[in-house]
Design a protein around this motif. Structure first.
Motif, mmCIF file in Angstrom:
data_model
loop_
_atom_site.group_PDB
_atom_site.id
_atom_site.type_symbol
_atom_site.label_atom_id
_atom_site.label_comp_id
_atom_site.label_asym_id
_atom_site.label_seq_id
_atom_site.Cartn_x
_atom_site.Cartn_y
_atom_site.Cartn_z
ATOM 1 N N ARG A 177 3.135 3.423 8.469
ATOM 2 C CA ARG A 177 3.383 4.825 8.061
ATOM 3 C C ARG A 177 4.336 4.908 6.874
ATOM 4 O O ARG A 177 4.502 5.974 6.290
ATOM 5 C CB ARG A 177 3.964 5.608 9.238
ATOM 6 N N SER A 178 4.983 3.793 6.543
ATOM 7 C CA SER A 178 5.945 3.781 5.430
ATOM 8 C C SER A 178 5.190 3.737 4.097
ATOM 9 O O SER A 178 3.976 3.496 4.075
ATOM 10 C CB SER A 178 6.858 2.563 5.553
ATOM 11 N N PRO A 179 5.890 3.970 2.986
ATOM 12 C CA PRO A 179 5.207 3.875 1.680
ATOM 13 C C PRO A 179 4.502 2.530 1.497
ATOM 14 O O PRO A 179 3.403 2.476 0.937
ATOM 15 C CB PRO A 179 6.356 4.036 0.688
ATOM 16 N N LEU A 180 5.110 1.470 2.010
ATOM 17 C CA LEU A 180 4.465 0.148 1.908
ATOM 18 C C LEU A 180 3.129 0.138 2.645
ATOM 19 O O LEU A 180 2.123 -0.373 2.130
ATOM 20 C CB LEU A 180 5.378 -0.906 2.543
ATOM 21 N N GLU A 182 1.283 2.722 3.483
ATOM 22 C CA GLU A 182 0.324 3.631 2.840
ATOM 23 C C GLU A 182 -0.243 2.984 1.571
ATOM 24 O O GLU A 182 -1.414 3.162 1.248
ATOM 25 C CB GLU A 182 0.986 4.969 2.497
ATOM 26 N N ALA A 183 0.615 2.239 0.863
ATOM 27 C CA ALA A 183 0.129 1.525 -0.328
ATOM 28 C C ALA A 183 -0.870 0.444 0.088
ATOM 29 O O ALA A 183 -1.845 0.174 -0.613
ATOM 30 C CB ALA A 183 1.297 0.911 -1.085
ATOM 31 N N SER A 185 -2.933 0.652 2.653
ATOM 32 C CA SER A 185 -4.207 1.364 2.885
ATOM 33 C C SER A 185 -4.881 1.675 1.562
ATOM 34 O O SER A 185 -6.108 1.663 1.456
ATOM 35 C CB SER A 185 -3.962 2.688 3.604
ATOM 36 N N ALA A 186 -4.052 1.977 0.559
ATOM 37 C CA ALA A 186 -4.597 2.359 -0.749
ATOM 38 C C ALA A 186 -5.333 1.199 -1.419
ATOM 39 O O ALA A 186 -6.195 1.426 -2.266
ATOM 40 C CB ALA A 186 -3.476 2.858 -1.642
ATOM 41 N N ARG A 188 -7.455 -0.556 0.010
ATOM 42 C CA ARG A 188 -8.836 -0.416 0.482
ATOM 43 C C ARG A 188 -9.550 0.711 -0.262
ATOM 44 O O ARG A 188 -10.724 0.594 -0.579
ATOM 45 C CB ARG A 188 -8.807 -0.126 1.986
ATOM 46 N N THR A 189 -8.835 1.783 -0.558
ATOM 47 C CA THR A 189 -9.520 2.958 -1.101
ATOM 48 C C THR A 189 -9.548 3.011 -2.621
ATOM 49 O O THR A 189 -10.547 3.427 -3.198
ATOM 50 C CB THR A 189 -8.884 4.264 -0.572
ATOM 51 N N ASN A 190 -8.453 2.626 -3.284
ATOM 52 C CA ASN A 190 -8.467 2.738 -4.744
ATOM 53 C C ASN A 190 -7.370 1.868 -5.368
ATOM 54 O O ASN A 190 -6.265 2.343 -5.664
ATOM 55 C CB ASN A 190 -8.280 4.198 -5.163
ATOM 56 N N LEU A 194 -3.681 2.520 -7.642
ATOM 57 C CA LEU A 194 -2.438 1.872 -7.203
ATOM 58 C C LEU A 194 -1.750 1.186 -8.384
ATOM 59 O O LEU A 194 -0.543 1.317 -8.584
ATOM 60 C CB LEU A 194 -2.784 0.842 -6.117
ATOM 61 N N ILE A 199 2.281 0.096 -9.092
ATOM 62 C CA ILE A 199 2.440 -0.727 -7.885
ATOM 63 C C ILE A 199 1.535 -1.951 -7.991
ATOM 64 O O ILE A 199 0.353 -1.822 -8.309
ATOM 65 C CB ILE A 199 2.053 0.076 -6.618
ATOM 66 N N SER A 200 2.093 -3.114 -7.696
ATOM 67 C CA SER A 200 1.287 -4.324 -7.716
ATOM 68 C C SER A 200 0.569 -4.477 -6.381
ATOM 69 O O SER A 200 1.197 -4.687 -5.343
ATOM 70 C CB SER A 200 2.181 -5.546 -7.965
ATOM 71 N N ILE A 204 1.968 -6.043 -2.685
ATOM 72 C CA ILE A 204 1.878 -5.304 -1.419
ATOM 73 C C ILE A 204 1.089 -6.124 -0.396
ATOM 74 O O ILE A 204 1.490 -6.256 0.758
ATOM 75 C CB ILE A 204 1.178 -3.931 -1.639
ATOM 76 N N ARG B 75 0.354 -1.762 -14.590
ATOM 77 C CA ARG B 75 1.492 -1.316 -13.767
ATOM 78 C C ARG B 75 2.808 -1.401 -14.530
ATOM 79 O O ARG B 75 3.702 -0.580 -14.346
ATOM 80 C CB ARG B 75 1.566 -2.098 -12.457
ATOM 81 N N PHE B 92 -6.646 8.509 -3.597
ATOM 82 C CA PHE B 92 -6.841 7.837 -2.312
ATOM 83 C C PHE B 92 -7.566 8.834 -1.404
ATOM 84 O O PHE B 92 -6.954 9.710 -0.812
ATOM 85 C CB PHE B 92 -5.500 7.401 -1.739
ATOM 86 N N ARG B 116 10.963 3.858 6.990
ATOM 87 C CA ARG B 116 10.974 5.284 6.645
ATOM 88 C C ARG B 116 9.546 5.769 6.378
ATOM 89 O O ARG B 116 8.895 5.299 5.442
ATOM 90 C CB ARG B 116 11.824 5.493 5.399
ATOM 91 N N LEU B 118 6.392 7.717 5.004
ATOM 92 C CA LEU B 118 6.119 8.309 3.680
ATOM 93 C C LEU B 118 6.402 9.811 3.701
ATOM 94 O O LEU B 118 6.927 10.373 2.740
ATOM 95 C CB LEU B 118 4.652 8.047 3.314
#
Lengths: 321, 247
Positions: A177-180, A182-183, A185-186, A188-190, A194, A199-200, A204, B75, B92, B116, B118
């Motif tokens: 659930r953290s930004p890491l 979510e990144a 998951s990203a 997989r999607t795009n 990213l 963001i590398s 991640i 990036r 996304f 934390r 998001l």
């Protein structure tokens, strides 16, 4: 039907209490929890859309690290073995990860498989060090400095594994659930977006890969101590496939699904092997077929559907999604 | 307008027999809105791709401020302050609108605390304000794949602006949307750019949009720049109208 909502909590309670009523079952449940930890590692990578067909290498590496430690320091403590296993698998994950995170999808999966087969071959062929296919015995470690009898140790190991599984679930849930997360998951999607966020994706994925290796390693240390012996089979590709199988069974990409899948898998396997020794793999195959055909989101998906049908606190029905 | 923010010098790149950049020289000034126009295949998107590190030119260089950014990774260029919005929105799709922006905010602030969520980032209010600026506050909790194309384009631009860039590069921000929607998007966009003080470059095919919203316009033709100047001056040139619009 309201009971459905509390089903996960009830099941955790049942698993915690079951070994008190059926003592011999704690070995099976400990194996399930150990595998669940490794599957949780696979689940972390599934979040990025990547399937590892070689994660048993971390399971095996950690198990062997426990065996070597017990061989070198007979009185080593369980905590030291678990910690050493995580450090070993995490370091290995960081090194191998540097190569594999450059690839995606089938190439990612196959590269993991290739590395795992290299480790398997080393464990199998380096007979004088690893005991070859006979493996290595793992003595019983102390538990927080105490030398426990076998039964007491098994009980302590089971509850330690249960606690670690709970802690791992909590941590991975927070991580995803953290930004890491979510990144992750990203990826997989795009992945393009990213990169254009600065963001590398590789970095991640490497973090997630090391985390997944540590989780698999934790499971490996537990299984080594639980079984008292380690063999190269722990790192064989069939074991890696088993982890992916359980992840799908439990509900691909879900934290609790890893353990739900591992418990169902081990229990089905245990009873199928006891009652139909020659065809237990076929029974497992039918179980997976059933899950894929009738509950493609696995055990967790099945549970969610049931929970959605069940009336809520005010009696309303939530729509199925 | 004062000072050069981005400077492309003598850019060359070819794809097989097609030359997409044949000695491109262009300066982008601080605070301006520069439109790039030209027929399909003239090399407009290629220019954006070079500036954002997606492509490496065979010759020439791109400077951003005082730094040479030629052949740097996307990036790295993004972190330096160049953001990009795409012709096909790059989002996304299985996440909510607000999550897309929050991830951009996390990337900007480098907030990677694994404990934390998001959702709990301190930049949440700032991101909601940004969505408000684009008239998207009401859809902040909707999934991207539930949005109409026009709103997706706006979210794509909002995500880029969430990075607080110095320069925003946009590839056809109004393509694929109705005429009414076009002007709505551009009005919101221009306001957001002004609020944040962001310099922008946008590729555009609609001359009405160019006339209304660009400070300067650069005309691309077969890999080179045919002319650069204020829209009323450039678009009054018959050769531009013939080559670009075909009249």
């Amino acid at each position: 039907m309201r009971l459905v909502r509390y089903l996960p909590a009830v099941l955790v309670l049942v698993v915690a209490v079951l070994p008190l009523a059926v003592p011999w079952l704690k070995i099976v449940l400990t194996v399930a929890l150990a595998k669940g930890l490794a599957v949780l590692g696979v689940v972390v990578l599934l979040r990025a859309g990547q399937v590892s067909f070689g994660h048993a290498m971390f399971f095996a590496a950690s198990a062997y690290s426990a065996a070597f430690l017990m061989q070198g320091f007979a009185g080593a403590d369980l905590a030291v073995l678990l910690l050493a296993g995580m450090v070993c698998s995490g370091t290995m994950g960081a090194v191998i990860g540097l190569f594999v995170v450059r690839y995606r999808y089938i190439f990612f999966g196959m590269l993991n498989l290739a590395f795992s087969m290299v480790l398997y071959a080393l464990l199998e062929k380096m007979f004088h060090i690893t005991g070859g296919s006979d493996g290595m015995a793992v003595g019983r470690p102390t538990y927080l400095g105490l030398e426990l009898a076998r039964t007491s140790f098994e009980t302590a190991l089971f509850y330690t594994s249960l606690g670690l599984a709970g802690a791992a679930c909590w941590f991975v849930h927070r991580f995803l659930r953290s930004p890491l997360g979510e990144a992750l998951s990203a990826i997989r999607t795009n992945e393009t977006r990213l990169e254009y966020l600065g963001i590398s994706a590789r970095w991640i994925l490497l973090i997630a890969y090391v985390l997944s290796a540590v989780l698999a390693g934790l499971g490996g240390s537990i299984i080594a101590v639980n079984q008292g012996v380690v063999t190269p089979d722990l790192g064989y590709w069939i074991r890696s496939g088993e982890f992916v199988f359980i992840a799908i069974l439990g509900g691909a990409g879900h934290v609790l699904g890893a353990f739900a899948g591992a418990l169902v898998y081990e229990l089905v396997r245990f009873y199928a092997a006891a009652m139909a020794a020659d065809v237990w793999q076929m029974i497992l195959g039918f179980v997976l077929l059933g899950i894929i055909l009738f509950a493609s989101r696995g055990i967790v998906g099945l549970y969610r559907d049931l929970a959605a049908i069940a009336p809520g606190p005010r009696g309303h029905r939530e729509p199925l999604r | 307008m004062s000072g050069t923010l981005l400077e492309a010098s003598n850019l060359h790149i070819s794809f097989g027999g097609v030359t997409a950049a044949d000695g491109i020289d262009l300066e982008v000034f601080n605070g301006e809105r520069l439109a790039i126009i030209g027929p399909n295949g003239a090399g407009k998107t290629t220019f954006l791709n070079i500036c954002t590190g997606y492509l490496t030119p065979s010759a020439g260089s791109v400077r951003f401020g005082r730094r040479d950014i030629t052949a740097m990774a996307p990036r790295a260029i993004t972190r330096m302050g160049i953001a990009r919005a795409f012709q096909t929105p790059q989002l996304f799709h299985d996440q909510r609108v607000i999550d897309n922006l929050l991830l951009a905010a996390a990337a900007r602030e480098r907030t990677w605390n694994p404990f934390r969520p998001l959702q709990d980032l301190p930049e949440r209010d700032e991101m909601l304000e940004l969505l408000e600026l684009f008239g998207l506050a009401e859809v902040s909790t909707q999934m991207i794949n539930e949005l109409p194309e026009g709103n997706r384009k706006l979210v794509d631009i909002a995500v880029a602006l969430a990075l607080r860039p110095q320069l925003l590069l946009m590839d056809e921000p109004t393509s694929g949307v109705s005429t009414l929607e076009k002007f709505r998007i551009m009005d919101l966009l221009v306001e957001a750019l002004a609020v944040q003080g962001v310099t922008s470059v946008f590729v555009e095919h609609d001359m009405e949009v160019v006339k209304r919203y660009a400070d300067r316009v650069a005309v691309w033709s077969a890999g080179h720049i045919q002319s650069v100047g204020p829209p009323d001056q450039v678009l009054a040139d018959p050769s531009v109208m013939r080559d670009v619009i075909g009249i």
